[in-house]
Design an enzyme around this catalytic site. Structure first.
Site, PDB file in Angstrom:
ATOM      1  CG  HIS A  52      -0.213  -0.007   2.528  1.00  0.00           C
ATOM      2  ND1 HIS A  52      -0.165  -1.108   3.354  1.00  0.00           N
ATOM      3  CD2 HIS A  52       0.523   0.932   3.148  1.00  0.00           C
ATOM      4  CE1 HIS A  52       0.548  -0.838   4.424  1.00  0.00           C
ATOM      5  NE2 HIS A  52       0.990   0.399   4.314  1.00  0.00           N
TER       6      HIS A  52
HETATM    7  P1  TYD Z   1      -1.314  -2.678   7.839  1.00  0.00           P
HETATM    8  O1  TYD Z   1      -0.781  -1.285   7.953  1.00  0.00           O
HETATM    9  O2  TYD Z   1      -2.151  -2.996   6.655  1.00  0.00           O
HETATM   10  O3  TYD Z   1      -0.123  -3.719   7.929  1.00  0.00           O
HETATM   11  P2  TYD Z   1       1.148  -3.942   6.957  1.00  0.00           P
HETATM   12  O4  TYD Z   1       1.296  -2.721   6.112  1.00  0.00           O
HETATM   13  O5  TYD Z   1       2.282  -4.114   7.878  1.00  0.00           O
HETATM   14  O6  TYD Z   1       0.923  -5.169   6.152  1.00  0.00           O
HETATM   15  O7  TYD Z   1      -2.125  -2.980   9.178  1.00  0.00           O
HETATM   16  C1  TYD Z   1      -2.623  -4.272   9.469  1.00  0.00           C
HETATM   17  C2  TYD Z   1      -3.801  -4.121  10.432  1.00  0.00           C
HETATM   18  O8  TYD Z   1      -3.388  -3.517  11.649  1.00  0.00           O
HETATM   19  C3  TYD Z   1      -4.914  -3.258   9.879  1.00  0.00           C
HETATM   20  O9  TYD Z   1      -6.145  -3.881  10.230  1.00  0.00           O
HETATM   21  C4  TYD Z   1      -4.810  -1.968  10.608  1.00  0.00           C
HETATM   22  C5  TYD Z   1      -4.157  -2.342  11.921  1.00  0.00           C
HETATM   23  N1  TYD Z   1      -3.249  -1.278  12.431  1.00  0.00           N
HETATM   24  C6  TYD Z   1      -3.646  -0.510  13.495  1.00  0.00           C
HETATM   25  O10 TYD Z   1      -4.754  -0.684  14.069  1.00  0.00           O
HETATM   26  N2  TYD Z   1      -2.792   0.464  13.965  1.00  0.00           N
HETATM   27  C7  TYD Z   1      -1.582   0.702  13.388  1.00  0.00           C
HETATM   28  O11 TYD Z   1      -0.826   1.597  13.825  1.00  0.00           O
HETATM   29  C8  TYD Z   1      -1.204  -0.097  12.238  1.00  0.00           C
HETATM   30  C9  TYD Z   1       0.117   0.121  11.546  1.00  0.00           C
HETATM   31  C10 TYD Z   1      -2.064  -1.072  11.800  1.00  0.00           C
END
Ligand code: TYD
Length: 150
Positions: A52
């Protein structure tokens, strides 16, 4: 180009026979104030994270343990960074598509971020990301035409 704004930043390292120490000061060693810290751990082999972009968020990513790769894509060019030491990290500016992969076993990825969690800041659709990149680029290129010299 934005990809050139993203870079490895080496952090201070206080070496000591009792164990080394590294520190990060927001606005000093990295170009933003730190509002949030989160980390990825227990990542199964072969897993990918990320995939993303963020509209406004600045991030600094450190391999606190083990190693992993980060692939950055500004919509035109891609670059792969390998992180495997806790005394440097990768600064990622806004509007950069990122994927994290190649996690070693025990790899721990710590992320320092410029804002608290905001789902509205995410761009999770790559087509939308490309559209926004090209819209911005077109806007920049078209700007002189908005005030033509007659
Ligand atoms: P995401 O940012 O999509 O993870 P990555 O980029 O590492 O694959 O986040 C995964 C899940 O965690 C999503 O449901 C949102 C949640 N999340 C939070 O609640 N707070 C945060 O600070 C982050 C980074 C993610």
């Amino acid at each position: 180009m934005p990809l050139n704004d993203c870079r490895i930043i080496e952090l201070p390292k206080i070496t000591d026979p009792r164990g080394n120490l590294t520190f990060v000061e927001g606005g000093n060693h990295i170009p933003f104030d730190i509002k949030r810290v989160y980390y990825l751990y227990d990542v199964p082999g072969g897993s990918d994270r990320g995939s993303h972009a963020h509209r406004n968020l600045h991030q600094f990513i450190i391999a606190m343990s083990g190693s992993f790769d980060i692939v950055l894509d500004d919509g035109e060019r891609q670059r792969r960074f390998h992180l495997n030491r806790s005394y440097y990290g990768l600064y990622i500016c806004p509007m950069m598509w990122r994927t994290l992969d190649n996690f070693s076993s025990g790899g721990v990825c710590m992320v320092l971020a410029s804002a608290v969690y905001d789902p509205a800041d995410y761009i999770r659709d790559h087509d939308e990301f490309m559209h926004l990149v090209h819209a911005k680029k077109g806007g920049d290129l078209n700007h002189p035409l908005e005030t033509p010299h007659r």
